[in-house]
Write a protein that holds these residues in place. Structure first.
Motif, PDB file in Angstrom:
ATOM      1  N   GLU A 408      43.123  42.393  50.002  1.00 19.13           N
ATOM      2  CA  GLU A 408      42.895  41.170  49.882  1.00 19.13           C
ATOM      3  C   GLU A 408      41.711  40.884  50.648  1.00 19.13           C
ATOM      4  O   GLU A 408      40.700  39.999  49.922  1.00 19.13           O
ATOM      5  CB  GLU A 408      44.219  40.290  50.353  1.00 19.13           C
ATOM      6  N   LYS A 409      41.481  41.230  51.902  1.00 18.72           N
ATOM      7  CA  LYS A 409      40.385  41.010  52.544  1.00 18.72           C
ATOM      8  C   LYS A 409      39.037  41.500  51.881  1.00 18.72           C
ATOM      9  O   LYS A 409      37.936  41.103  51.984  1.00 18.72           O
ATOM     10  CB  LYS A 409      40.319  42.014  54.034  1.00 18.72           C
ATOM     11  N   ASN A 410      39.143  42.765  51.087  1.00 18.40           N
ATOM     12  CA  ASN A 410      37.911  43.233  50.537  1.00 18.40           C
ATOM     13  C   ASN A 410      37.655  42.828  49.176  1.00 18.40           C
ATOM     14  O   ASN A 410      36.981  43.523  48.329  1.00 18.40           O
ATOM     15  CB  ASN A 410      38.029  44.715  50.825  1.00 18.40           C
ATOM     16  N   GLY A 411      38.721  42.084  48.586  1.00 20.59           N
ATOM     17  CA  GLY A 411      38.630  41.684  47.056  1.00 20.59           C
ATOM     18  C   GLY A 411      38.869  43.108  46.403  1.00 20.59           C
ATOM     19  O   GLY A 411      37.945  43.069  45.082  1.00 20.59           O
ATOM     20  N   LEU A 412      39.628  43.546  46.508  1.00 23.58           N
ATOM     21  CA  LEU A 412      39.580  44.886  45.629  1.00 23.58           C
ATOM     22  C   LEU A 412      40.650  45.107  44.703  1.00 23.58           C
ATOM     23  O   LEU A 412      41.145  46.046  44.038  1.00 23.58           O
ATOM     24  CB  LEU A 412      40.096  46.112  46.727  1.00 23.58           C
ATOM     25  N   LYS A 413      41.284  43.923  44.412  1.00 23.67           N
ATOM     26  CA  LYS A 413      42.654  43.942  43.398  1.00 23.67           C
ATOM     27  C   LYS A 413      42.228  44.111  42.153  1.00 23.67           C
ATOM     28  O   LYS A 413      41.021  43.488  41.788  1.00 23.67           O
ATOM     29  CB  LYS A 413      43.278  42.614  43.566  1.00 23.67           C
ATOM     30  N   GLN A 414      42.780  45.090  41.338  1.00 19.84           N
ATOM     31  CA  GLN A 414      42.209  45.365  40.117  1.00 19.84           C
ATOM     32  C   GLN A 414      42.575  44.436  38.940  1.00 19.84           C
ATOM     33  O   GLN A 414      43.792  43.860  39.074  1.00 19.84           O
ATOM     34  CB  GLN A 414      42.887  46.679  39.656  1.00 19.84           C
ATOM     35  N   LYS A 463      32.595  43.323  38.297  1.00 20.34           N
ATOM     36  CA  LYS A 463      32.493  43.969  39.556  1.00 20.34           C
ATOM     37  C   LYS A 463      33.447  45.067  39.879  1.00 20.34           C
ATOM     38  O   LYS A 463      33.778  45.127  41.026  1.00 20.34           O
ATOM     39  CB  LYS A 463      32.659  42.669  40.716  1.00 20.34           C
ATOM     40  N   GLY A 464      33.641  45.922  39.161  1.00 22.80           N
ATOM     41  CA  GLY A 464      34.180  46.970  39.526  1.00 22.80           C
ATOM     42  C   GLY A 464      35.807  46.883  39.389  1.00 22.80           C
ATOM     43  O   GLY A 464      36.434  47.846  39.602  1.00 22.80           O
ATOM     44  N   GLN A 465      36.476  45.833  38.971  1.00 26.85           N
ATOM     45  CA  GLN A 465      37.788  45.452  39.429  1.00 26.85           C
ATOM     46  C   GLN A 465      38.491  45.646  37.848  1.00 26.85           C
ATOM     47  O   GLN A 465      40.157  45.432  38.132  1.00 26.85           O
ATOM     48  CB  GLN A 465      38.095  44.024  39.947  1.00 26.85           C
ATOM     49  N   ALA A 466      37.932  46.027  36.813  1.00 24.11           N
ATOM     50  CA  ALA A 466      38.780  45.969  35.588  1.00 24.11           C
ATOM     51  C   ALA A 466      39.576  47.037  35.750  1.00 24.11           C
ATOM     52  O   ALA A 466      39.253  48.119  36.195  1.00 24.11           O
ATOM     53  CB  ALA A 466      37.843  45.907  34.374  1.00 24.11           C
ATOM     54  N   ASN A 467      40.768  47.004  35.219  1.00 23.24           N
ATOM     55  CA  ASN A 467      41.769  47.935  35.062  1.00 23.24           C
ATOM     56  C   ASN A 467      40.920  49.001  33.842  1.00 23.24           C
ATOM     57  O   ASN A 467      41.065  48.524  32.769  1.00 23.24           O
ATOM     58  CB  ASN A 467      43.134  47.714  34.565  1.00 23.24           C
TER      59      ASN A 467
END
Length: 480
Positions: A408-414, A463-467
């Protein structure tokens, strides 16, 4: 001429007791010289040895661990020799009736095979002191802190023919004694020291050649190198028509050579005789069975279980069971995430690389097993991509302890929402008509290469988060 190496090993294990084998002095490593001594350690007149019960128990544990016969009656003997760090002029050891007799220790080899090593005996004895050659210029000082430390000397038959076999045996032995908790096996501190008895003979011959003893080598790498160096030295001697001298030699890793230390003694030289100050040690069946019932799961059993029940390769199972903390850490991760193969990959990959880089052991790291398991769960449920997982792992390695908070803190959710991904794909197709036509006109082989352009653009847009898996599938459907 083809020469065959013939080797037998003598391994000295310092037993993990709080006090010495015949006195109450501490065995803690690293104290000021001669601070862990008492009148018995210094061999003052009138002192008498009192056997440490815990040392006997740990010797029995070892014997059961290697499937050896336990000597129901064992005795202590005096091994007579004169050296400055041996104040009594003799060492209390076991020669005629050792506490551990014959057994067979199965050693896993890197190729998955099992190499059986015959254990001839394992006997209790006291360590000598230490000669310090650099404390006073031009003089040798004696530190008796180590004098009387309990040792278990494990002697094998001459079953070894290669350095790889020797190293595999020593690693397996190290794993066993640390699993059993009878020794910390710290080679740098001298808790595990190896003597290699090595001779050469022509392939096909049955008679053994004259052996030399490589003394007190305390690292797996040095042991392997010392064997090669000494074998080359003996081969040069034999091929020149000379005879090998039976002697004890030291390995100098800096000069990459072995050097003569002293002529090799035989049993008669030590004039063994029963120690009159110590009674025989009598061990009954009830004691043996009680100790057997308290044994932990041994490395061989754990290794087989990891392979058969958890589906790991023999190679991975061997690596994960080399020491007890790693095996227990792995099991904690695999149990929580229910994905043993991923747990093994992380332990043997990123975790191992981080430990090597930091130069520490797993028990010294900040990594927590349940948090690594949560990381694997977030990969498996699609929350994290493999690339994002590396960022989360780095945070866990640095001591952070909540995977979901790190995400959550780093906005990493795919991004795995089908609608959001379809929107990204549709925008890409509309914005790149030339590439779309090129893709549709290409054969299947070229399409696999061309789709990389669209995947890269889609990952950039998200931003690199797509599955990645879902993205590939959607792109194939829309472009097709």
């Amino acid at each position: 001429m083809r020469w065959e190496k013939v080797m037998g090993l003598e391994v000295h294990l310092q037993l993990a007791t709080q006090s010495k084998i015949f006195s109450s002095s501490s065995t803690v490593f690293g104290a000021e010289p001669n601070s862990h001594t008492n009148p018995l350690d210094m061999a003052l007149p009138g002192t008498l040895p009192v056997l440490n019960h815990e040392a006997v128990t740990k010797a029995i544990v070892f014997g059961l661990g290697v499937g050896a016969e336990i000597g129901k009656v064992s005795r202590f003997d005096r091994k007579n020799y004169f050296y400055p760090d041996l104040p009594k002029g003799y060492q209390i050891s076991q020669f005629f009736e050792p506490i551990v007799k014959e057994g067979v220790f199965d050693v896993p080899m890197p190729d998955g095979s099992i190499f059986p090593v015959r254990i001839l005996r394992a006997h209790l004895e006291e360590d000598a002191g230490k000669s310090v050659h650099d404390a006073i210029p031009g003089q040798t000082a004696i530190d008796l802190n180590r004098a009387g430390t309990p040792l278990l000397e494990v002697v094998t038959e001459p079953d070894f023919r290669t350095a790889d076999q020797v190293v595999a045996y020593l690693k397996a032995l190290h794993a066993l004694v640390t699993y059993l908790g009878i020794s910390d096996g710290n080679m740098a501190e001298g808790s595990m020291r190896c003597d290699v008895n090595l001779s050469l003979r022509l392939e096909g011959e049955q008679e053994y050649g004259t052996r030399t003893e490589l003394k007190n080598i305390n690292s797996f790498r040095f042991i392997e190198r010392a064997i090669y160096v000494e074998a080359e030295r003996q081969q040069d001697i034999l091929e020149s028509g000379r005879a090998v001298t039976q002697e004890t030699r030291l390995f100098d890793p800096d000069a990459d050579e072995t050097r003569s230390m002293r002529s090799k003694e035989v049993a008669n030289d030590y004039r063994y005789f029963p120690d009159p100050d110590l009674l025989p040690v009598v061990i009954d069946d009830e004691t043996i069975e009680r100790i057997r019932a308290e044994l932990p799961e041994l490395p061989t059993t754990k290794r087989a279980r990891f392979a058969e029940q958890l589906g790991l390769s023999q190679y991975d199972a061997s690596l994960l069971t080399q020491d007890r903390p790693t095996a227990e850490f792995f099991e904690a991760v695999a149990t929580k995430c229910n994905n043993p193969k991923s747990a093994a990959n992380w332990l043997l990959g990123d975790v191992s690389a981080s430990l090597n880089k930091a130069g520490i052991q797993l028990t010294e790291s900040k990594l927590v097993a349940v948090e690594l398991a949560d990381l694997i769960l977030r990969i498996d449920d699609g929350t994290l991509s493999s690339k994002m997982a590396k960022t989360v792992f780095d945070a866990l390695w640095d001591g952070e302890t909540n995977v979901d908070q790190i995400i959550e803190k780093n906005g990493l959710k795919q991004v795995s929402d089908t609608g959001a991904l379809e929107s990204i794909v549709s925008d890409l197709i509309a914005a790149n008509p030339a590439q779309v036509e090129q893709y549709r006109a290409a054969d299947e082989g070229k399409q696999k290469k061309l789709i990389g352009f669209f995947v890269g653009q889609a990952m950039k847009a998200s931003k690199g988060q797509a599955n990645p898996q879902m993205l590939n599938q959607l792109l194939k459907e829309k472009l097709g």
